[in-house]
Design a protein around this motif. Sequence first.
Motif, mmCIF file in Angstrom:
data_model
loop_
_atom_site.group_PDB
_atom_site.id
_atom_site.type_symbol
_atom_site.label_atom_id
_atom_site.label_comp_id
_atom_site.label_asym_id
_atom_site.label_seq_id
_atom_site.Cartn_x
_atom_site.Cartn_y
_atom_site.Cartn_z
ATOM 1 N N LEU A 181 -30.692 -15.650 -25.952
ATOM 2 C CA LEU A 181 -32.143 -15.813 -25.847
ATOM 3 C C LEU A 181 -32.572 -15.153 -24.544
ATOM 4 C CD1 LEU A 181 -32.940 -19.479 -26.947
ATOM 5 C CD2 LEU A 181 -33.681 -17.378 -28.041
ATOM 6 N N ILE A 182 -33.468 -14.177 -24.654
ATOM 7 C CA ILE A 182 -33.900 -13.405 -23.493
ATOM 8 C C ILE A 182 -35.426 -13.290 -23.516
ATOM 9 C CG2 ILE A 182 -33.814 -11.123 -22.398
ATOM 10 C CD1 ILE A 182 -31.149 -12.436 -22.246
ATOM 11 N N GLU A 237 -27.271 -19.335 -38.988
ATOM 12 C CA GLU A 237 -26.400 -20.011 -38.028
ATOM 13 C C GLU A 237 -26.820 -19.729 -36.587
ATOM 14 O OE1 GLU A 237 -21.673 -20.566 -37.001
ATOM 15 O OE2 GLU A 237 -22.265 -19.108 -38.512
ATOM 16 N N ILE A 238 -27.062 -18.475 -36.233
ATOM 17 C CA ILE A 238 -27.423 -18.187 -34.846
ATOM 18 C C ILE A 238 -28.828 -18.682 -34.523
ATOM 19 C CG2 ILE A 238 -25.797 -16.270 -34.644
ATOM 20 C CD1 ILE A 238 -28.222 -14.345 -34.773
ATOM 21 N N THR A 239 -29.713 -18.716 -35.525
ATOM 22 C CA THR A 239 -31.063 -19.230 -35.296
ATOM 23 C C THR A 239 -31.016 -20.729 -35.010
ATOM 24 O OG1 THR A 239 -32.059 -17.523 -36.678
ATOM 25 C CG2 THR A 239 -33.359 -19.505 -36.305
ATOM 26 N N CYS A 240 -30.210 -21.472 -35.756
ATOM 27 C CA CYS A 240 -30.067 -22.913 -35.497
ATOM 28 C C CYS A 240 -29.493 -23.154 -34.102
ATOM 29 C CB CYS A 240 -29.188 -23.565 -36.562
ATOM 30 S SG CYS A 240 -29.985 -23.701 -38.173
ATOM 31 N N GLU A 241 -28.478 -22.397 -33.735
ATOM 32 C CA GLU A 241 -27.890 -22.559 -32.405
ATOM 33 C C GLU A 241 -28.901 -22.240 -31.307
ATOM 34 O OE1 GLU A 241 -24.397 -20.086 -32.490
ATOM 35 O OE2 GLU A 241 -23.383 -21.392 -33.930
ATOM 36 N N ALA A 242 -29.673 -21.177 -31.506
ATOM 37 C CA ALA A 242 -30.675 -20.794 -30.506
ATOM 38 C C ALA A 242 -31.793 -21.831 -30.414
ATOM 39 C CB ALA A 242 -31.242 -19.415 -30.827
ATOM 40 N N ILE A 295 -31.490 -25.030 -30.895
ATOM 41 C CA ILE A 295 -30.941 -26.157 -30.138
ATOM 42 C C ILE A 295 -31.008 -25.852 -28.644
ATOM 43 C CG2 ILE A 295 -28.823 -27.447 -29.637
ATOM 44 C CD1 ILE A 295 -28.122 -27.077 -32.660
ATOM 45 N N GLN A 296 -30.553 -24.673 -28.267
ATOM 46 C CA GLN A 296 -30.594 -24.302 -26.850
ATOM 47 C C GLN A 296 -32.031 -24.255 -26.342
ATOM 48 O OE1 GLN A 296 -28.208 -20.970 -25.460
ATOM 49 N NE2 GLN A 296 -29.849 -20.398 -24.049
ATOM 50 N N TRP A 305 -32.340 -30.249 -20.003
ATOM 51 C CA TRP A 305 -31.145 -30.213 -19.160
ATOM 52 C C TRP A 305 -31.483 -29.817 -17.733
ATOM 53 C CZ3 TRP A 305 -28.353 -26.735 -23.191
ATOM 54 C CH2 TRP A 305 -27.813 -27.521 -24.207
ATOM 55 N N ASN A 306 -32.305 -28.793 -17.583
ATOM 56 C CA ASN A 306 -32.534 -28.214 -16.252
ATOM 57 C C ASN A 306 -33.653 -28.876 -15.475
ATOM 58 O OD1 ASN A 306 -30.483 -26.387 -16.799
ATOM 59 N ND2 ASN A 306 -31.893 -24.908 -17.686
#
Length: 193
Positions: free
Chosen positions: A70-71, A109-114, A116-117, A124-125
């Motif tokens: 993610l950029i 799959e990568i869309t779901c992971e992204a 979540i992030q 988190w931050n």
Amino acid sequence: NMPPPDGDAIHIAVTPGRHVLNADLRAVDESIDPASASHTLYIEADPPNQDALPFMLRQMEVEDLPRWQLIDVDGVLELQFPSNYATHRELSTADPDDRNQGRNAFLLEITCEALIQWALEPAWNDYDRTRLDGLFAGEPPGVDGGMWERFMELMELLEKSGGKHSEVPYMSFAEDFRKCSAHMMRMYEESSH
């Protein structure tokens, strides 16, 4: 976070567009549990496709790109992925009758992971749950309530175990992340049938 003066309402000027409203209620009597809620508002604008992703998908012809990233590119968040990634390449050619099916599985799959992030990184931050609460407010139609509850539990587990101050071993965190992503994919499949 400012309490209103007695008997007066608070007026807040906002720009047109999408805004997430978070409200926390605190009782004067401490024996009463507080409540909180979050809701997305569209001010003077028709909502775009509410199912739209919070980032653009962009396939890159770059050799050293990771599986996905993610950029922020000039104020637009992009989910970038390489066209030559081995899993993407193999899934795209696995079924000669339907070449898009494998590509779509990789993108899902990568869309779901992204997602979540994207939802958890501010929590988190910066301890900012706005994105996470916004994600929780959008229960997909056609998804079993128990499945949705399990997804929220998995996301909250990741919220507690992730981030730079986490003491959870990386392998344990990575396993929980994969479980949550797989669960999200199952919910997508259930809601699109």
